[in-house]
Enzyme design. Structure first.
Site, PDB file in Angstrom:
ATOM      1  N   VAL A  11       0.813  -1.226   0.000  1.00 40.75           N
ATOM      2  CA  VAL A  11       0.000   0.000   0.000  1.00 40.75           C
ATOM      3  C   VAL A  11       0.847   1.277   0.000  1.00 40.75           C
ATOM      4  O   VAL A  11       0.532   2.237  -0.712  1.00 40.75           O
ATOM      5  CB  VAL A  11      -1.025  -0.030   1.168  1.00 40.75           C
TER       6      VAL A  11
ATOM      7  N   ARG B   8      30.140   1.423  44.576  1.00 43.05           N
ATOM      8  CA  ARG B   8      30.987   0.767  43.563  1.00 43.05           C
ATOM      9  C   ARG B   8      32.413   0.652  44.052  1.00 43.05           C
ATOM     10  O   ARG B   8      33.105  -0.352  43.852  1.00 43.05           O
ATOM     11  CB  ARG B   8      30.956   1.565  42.239  1.00 43.05           C
TER      12      ARG B   8
ATOM     13  N   HIS C 149      11.567   9.645  15.314  1.00 40.18           N
ATOM     14  CA  HIS C 149      10.163  10.015  15.090  1.00 40.18           C
ATOM     15  C   HIS C 149       9.254   8.898  15.605  1.00 40.18           C
ATOM     16  O   HIS C 149       8.275   9.143  16.313  1.00 40.18           O
ATOM     17  CB  HIS C 149       9.919  10.271  13.596  1.00 40.18           C
ATOM     18  N   ASN C 150       9.569   7.670  15.240  1.00 40.31           N
ATOM     19  CA  ASN C 150       8.716   6.554  15.652  1.00 40.31           C
ATOM     20  C   ASN C 150       8.759   6.347  17.165  1.00 40.31           C
ATOM     21  O   ASN C 150       7.738   6.044  17.780  1.00 40.31           O
ATOM     22  CB  ASN C 150       9.139   5.266  14.934  1.00 40.31           C
TER      23      ASN C 150
ATOM     24  N   ASN D 259       7.271  -4.845  -9.221  1.00 39.78           N
ATOM     25  CA  ASN D 259       7.048  -5.700  -8.053  1.00 39.78           C
ATOM     26  C   ASN D 259       7.582  -7.088  -8.411  1.00 39.78           C
ATOM     27  O   ASN D 259       7.588  -7.466  -9.578  1.00 39.78           O
ATOM     28  CB  ASN D 259       5.545  -5.775  -7.747  1.00 39.78           C
TER      29      ASN D 259
ATOM     30  N   SER E 253       6.947   9.052   6.544  1.00 39.13           N
ATOM     31  CA  SER E 253       5.928   8.877   7.579  1.00 39.13           C
ATOM     32  C   SER E 253       4.593   9.455   7.163  1.00 39.13           C
ATOM     33  O   SER E 253       4.532  10.437   6.432  1.00 39.13           O
ATOM     34  CB  SER E 253       6.362   9.561   8.874  1.00 39.13           C
ATOM     35  N   GLY E 254       3.558   8.826   7.676  1.00 42.56           N
ATOM     36  CA  GLY E 254       2.222   9.364   7.429  1.00 42.56           C
ATOM     37  C   GLY E 254       1.223   8.275   7.101  1.00 42.56           C
ATOM     38  O   GLY E 254       0.067   8.561   6.796  1.00 42.56           O
ATOM     39  N   GLY E 255       1.713   7.029   7.141  1.00 42.02           N
ATOM     40  CA  GLY E 255       0.803   5.925   6.845  1.00 42.02           C
ATOM     41  C   GLY E 255       0.341   5.967   5.407  1.00 42.02           C
ATOM     42  O   GLY E 255       0.872   6.729   4.587  1.00 42.02           O
TER      43      GLY E 255
ATOM     44  N   GLU F 116       6.604   8.813  18.542  1.00 43.09           N
ATOM     45  CA  GLU F 116       5.224   8.359  18.258  1.00 43.09           C
ATOM     46  C   GLU F 116       4.763   7.381  19.356  1.00 43.09           C
ATOM     47  O   GLU F 116       3.643   7.503  19.876  1.00 43.09           O
ATOM     48  CB  GLU F 116       5.231   7.690  16.878  1.00 43.09           C
ATOM     49  N   TYR F 117       5.633   6.443  19.726  1.00 37.49           N
ATOM     50  CA  TYR F 117       5.292   5.491  20.799  1.00 37.49           C
ATOM     51  C   TYR F 117       4.990   6.262  22.094  1.00 37.49           C
ATOM     52  O   TYR F 117       4.045   5.952  22.801  1.00 37.49           O
ATOM     53  CB  TYR F 117       6.473   4.551  21.085  1.00 37.49           C
TER      54      TYR F 117
ATOM     55  N   LYS G 281      14.003   9.202  11.341  1.00 36.16           N
ATOM     56  CA  LYS G 281      12.702   8.521  11.258  1.00 36.16           C
ATOM     57  C   LYS G 281      12.513   7.578  12.453  1.00 36.16           C
ATOM     58  O   LYS G 281      11.412   7.463  13.011  1.00 36.16           O
ATOM     59  CB  LYS G 281      12.587   7.745   9.935  1.00 36.16           C
TER      60      LYS G 281
ATOM     61  N   GLY H 291       3.893   1.732  -1.250  1.00 42.78           N
ATOM     62  CA  GLY H 291       4.519   1.876  -2.565  1.00 42.78           C
ATOM     63  C   GLY H 291       3.512   2.386  -3.583  1.00 42.78           C
ATOM     64  O   GLY H 291       3.760   3.362  -4.304  1.00 42.78           O
TER      65      GLY H 291
ATOM     66  N   ASN I 203      11.144   1.413   6.670  1.00 41.96           N
ATOM     67  CA  ASN I 203      11.599   1.686   8.040  1.00 41.96           C
ATOM     68  C   ASN I 203      12.851   0.858   8.325  1.00 41.96           C
ATOM     69  O   ASN I 203      12.821  -0.086   9.105  1.00 41.96           O
ATOM     70  CB  ASN I 203      10.501   1.315   9.039  1.00 41.96           C
TER      71      ASN I 203
HETATM   72  C1  6PG Z   1       4.746   6.323  10.267  1.00 44.36           C
HETATM   73  C2  6PG Z   1       4.662   5.177  11.271  1.00 44.36           C
HETATM   74  C3  6PG Z   1       4.970   3.863  10.676  1.00 44.36           C
HETATM   75  C4  6PG Z   1       4.989   2.728  11.687  1.00 44.36           C
HETATM   76  C5  6PG Z   1       3.658   2.347  12.182  1.00 44.36           C
HETATM   77  C6  6PG Z   1       3.599   1.070  13.002  1.00 44.36           C
HETATM   78  O1  6PG Z   1       5.551   7.195  10.541  1.00 44.36           O
HETATM   79  O2  6PG Z   1       4.014   6.336   9.289  1.00 44.36           O
HETATM   80  O3  6PG Z   1       5.621   5.413  12.270  1.00 44.36           O
HETATM   81  O4  6PG Z   1       6.232   3.979  10.085  1.00 44.36           O
HETATM   82  O5  6PG Z   1       5.529   1.621  11.077  1.00 44.36           O
HETATM   83  O6  6PG Z   1       3.126   3.390  12.921  1.00 44.36           O
HETATM   84  O7  6PG Z   1       4.518   1.026  14.027  1.00 44.36           O
HETATM   85  P1  6PG Z   1       4.409  -0.048  15.189  1.00 44.36           P
HETATM   86  O8  6PG Z   1       3.877  -1.316  14.582  1.00 44.36           O
HETATM   87  O9  6PG Z   1       5.778  -0.250  15.719  1.00 44.36           O
HETATM   88  O10 6PG Z   1       3.451   0.526  16.178  1.00 44.36           O
END
Ligand code: 6PG
Length: 488
Positions: free
Chosen positions: A14, A451, A193-194, A34, A130-132, A197-198, A190, A16, A104
């Site tokens: 998706v 120590r 960034h992730n 592909n 990033s951005g799904g 995001e967590y 990146k 790509g 990633n």
């Molecule tokens: C992004 C996201 C993406 C990431 C998913 C799932 O920037 O579009 O960070 O790259 O892969 O959010 O991440 P997890 O499966 O580790 O939650």
């Protein structure tokens, strides 16, 4: 359609497909490839029909369809598949051709690939995207790094397809994409960034669980609060989708309450934590966010423990509206800590790997298109534009003031959650980091004494110059020989 394509994209999952459609919508001609050709055919006859997109049935034909220097973007699973495609491409490429990895990937892999391809006269770019799926189609945040000679060739395409944020006139013209730096720095940024995001996601989850289990709020009530927060300093994509999620009903009931509470993860948050440990940077909030997912994953054990281990049953008797205001402040302050820690990791990595990172530009790349996009990133950009050498975001005047202003609420939320037995690892570790960071005299003097006591590891003294090490024969039984001093 032009006779030769501007760029080739390998991998029709998706991300790509959507990137290709995005490129075509901006006037570029793209060749899609592909491993299994039927996917190419389906795409060409389906979503790509009538657009400036051609399919290739072999690597040779993909390469032959491109104008030089050839630009080929890999949108395949990270790890071995990237190396496999690079190996297949190399024999068909010429000096100066460009391979981009938009997955990633681990930044160490991109470090290695940039070097090994450079040795073969090829330009390698590891690019965070990033951005799904929606971002890929309509405008992602793009973080490219690697062989800088590739950038002038990629810039027109990448900046055209990336998300745009407003310029000083309010026009959406500023691309959320710029050159990050050498080697794997694009994938490093990146990765951070992730990790952030967590952290953002876990912080929101902690606010949600306090609303649900302590304040006893309904889905609709929580939706209204998140929607309201989205009009404040907290305004962000993740807060916005949280409000949407809480409002989503299945058979009249909030769907979210039917979803099993076990979090998945693909590993980028863990890599961020591991990297921070390697670099010796306290990245406590993201670390806790990763561990919170791990704890969530042992659902059966937790269910068992819930009937065995004692603790308070959350009950709230105070002023609900006031607590919600404190919660908002706690969320904002913790988020600032998380970004402060994430930026500290980038600073340390820049030193370690000799990268010249522009932290303001990174904030701008994250300002739109990506999962952590938020208004708050404008303030981060301003902080680093004002002082590019800023050692910690908390020391910036604006953030210092915001955090000071939120402290009472933040402390109240963490204290209440603790007393009421609600687990809030990120809200509380952020506060603990904040208090630790502003402590001039930590308890590490005792740690050094311990120590030295058991292992003759030596210590420095407050009344002597740094770098001078001492050993004490604490028990009278040990000798005066000290062990060597080294720090990892
Ligand atoms: C992004 C996201 C993406 C990431 C998913 C799932 O920037 O579009 O960070 O790259 O892969 O959010 O991440 P997890 O499966 O580790 O939650």
């Amino acid at each position: 359609m032009k006779k030769t394509s501007d760029i080739g994209v390998v991998g029709l999952a998706v991300m790509g497909e959507n990137l290709i459609l995005n490129m075509a919508s901006k006037g570029f001609t793209v060749t899609a490839y592909n491993r299994s050709y039927n996917k190419v055919e389906n795409f060409i006859n389906g979503r790509a029909a009538g657009k400036s997109i051609r399919g290739a049935d072999s690597i040779e034909n993909l390469v032959a369809s491109l104008e030089t220097p050839r630009k080929i973007m890999l949108m395949v699973k990270s790890g071995q598949p990237v190396d496999d495609f690079i190996e297949q491409l190399i024999p068909h490429l010429s000096k100066g051709d460009i391979i981009i990895d938009g997955g990633n990937s681990q930044f160490e892999d991109s470090n290695r690939r940039t070097k090994s391809l450079a040795a073969q006269g090829l330009l390698y770019v590891g690019s965070g995207v990033s951005g799904g799926e929606e971002g890929a189609l309509l405008g992602p945040s793009i973080m490219p790094g690697g062989a800088k000679e590739a950038w002038p060739h990629l810039k027109p395409i990448f900046q055209a397809i990336s998300a745009k944020v407003a310029d000083e006139n309010g026009d959406l013209t500023v691309p959320c994409c710029d050159w990050v730096g050498s080697d794997g720095s694009g994938h490093f940024v990146k990765m951070v960034h992730n990790g952030i995001e967590y952290g953002d996601m876990q912080l929101i989850c902690e606010a949600y669980i306090l609303m649900r289990d302590l304040l006893g709020m309904s889905g609709d009530e929580m939706q209204a609060v998140f929607a309201d927060w989205n009009t404040t300093d907290l305004s962000s994509y993740l807060i916005e989708i949280t409000a949407d999620i809480l409002a989503y009903k299945e058979d009249g009931q909030p769907l979210v309450e039917s979803i099993l509470d076990t979090a998945g993860q693909k590993g980028t948050g863990k890599w961020t934590g591991v990297t921070a440990l390697h670099l010796g940077v306290p990245l406590t909030l993201i670390g806790e966010a990763v561990f919170a997912r791990c704890l969530s994953a042992i659902k059966d054990e937790r269910v068992q423990a819930s009937s065995v281990l004692a603790g308070p049953k959350p009950t709230f008797t105070g002023d609900k509206a006031a607590f919600l205001e404190s919660l908002k402040q706690a969320l904002l302050a913790s988020k600032i800590v998380s970004y402060a820690q994430g930026y500290a990791v980038m600073r340390e990595a820049a030193k370690e790997y000799d990268w010249e990172l522009d932290y303001g530009a990174i904030a701008l790349m994250w300002r739109g298109g990506c999962i952590i996009r938020s208004v708050f990133l404008d303030n981060i950009k301003t902080a680093f534009d004002t002082d590019p050498e800023l050692s910690n975001l908390l020391l910036d005047d604006y953030f210092n003031k915001v955090v000071s202003g939120t402290q009472t609420g933040w402390r109240e939320v963490v204290a209440t959650a603790t007393l009421q037995g609600v687990s809030v690892p990120c809200l509380s570790s952020a506060l603990s980091y904040y208090d630790g960071y502003r402590t001039a005299n930590s308890p590490a003097n005792l740690l050094q004494a311990q120590r030295d006591y058991f292992g003759a590891h030596t210590y420095e003294r407050k009344d002597k110059a740094r770098g001078e090490f001492f050993h004490t024969n604490w028990t009278g039984r040990g000798g005066n020989t000290s062990s060597t001093t080294y720090d990892v």
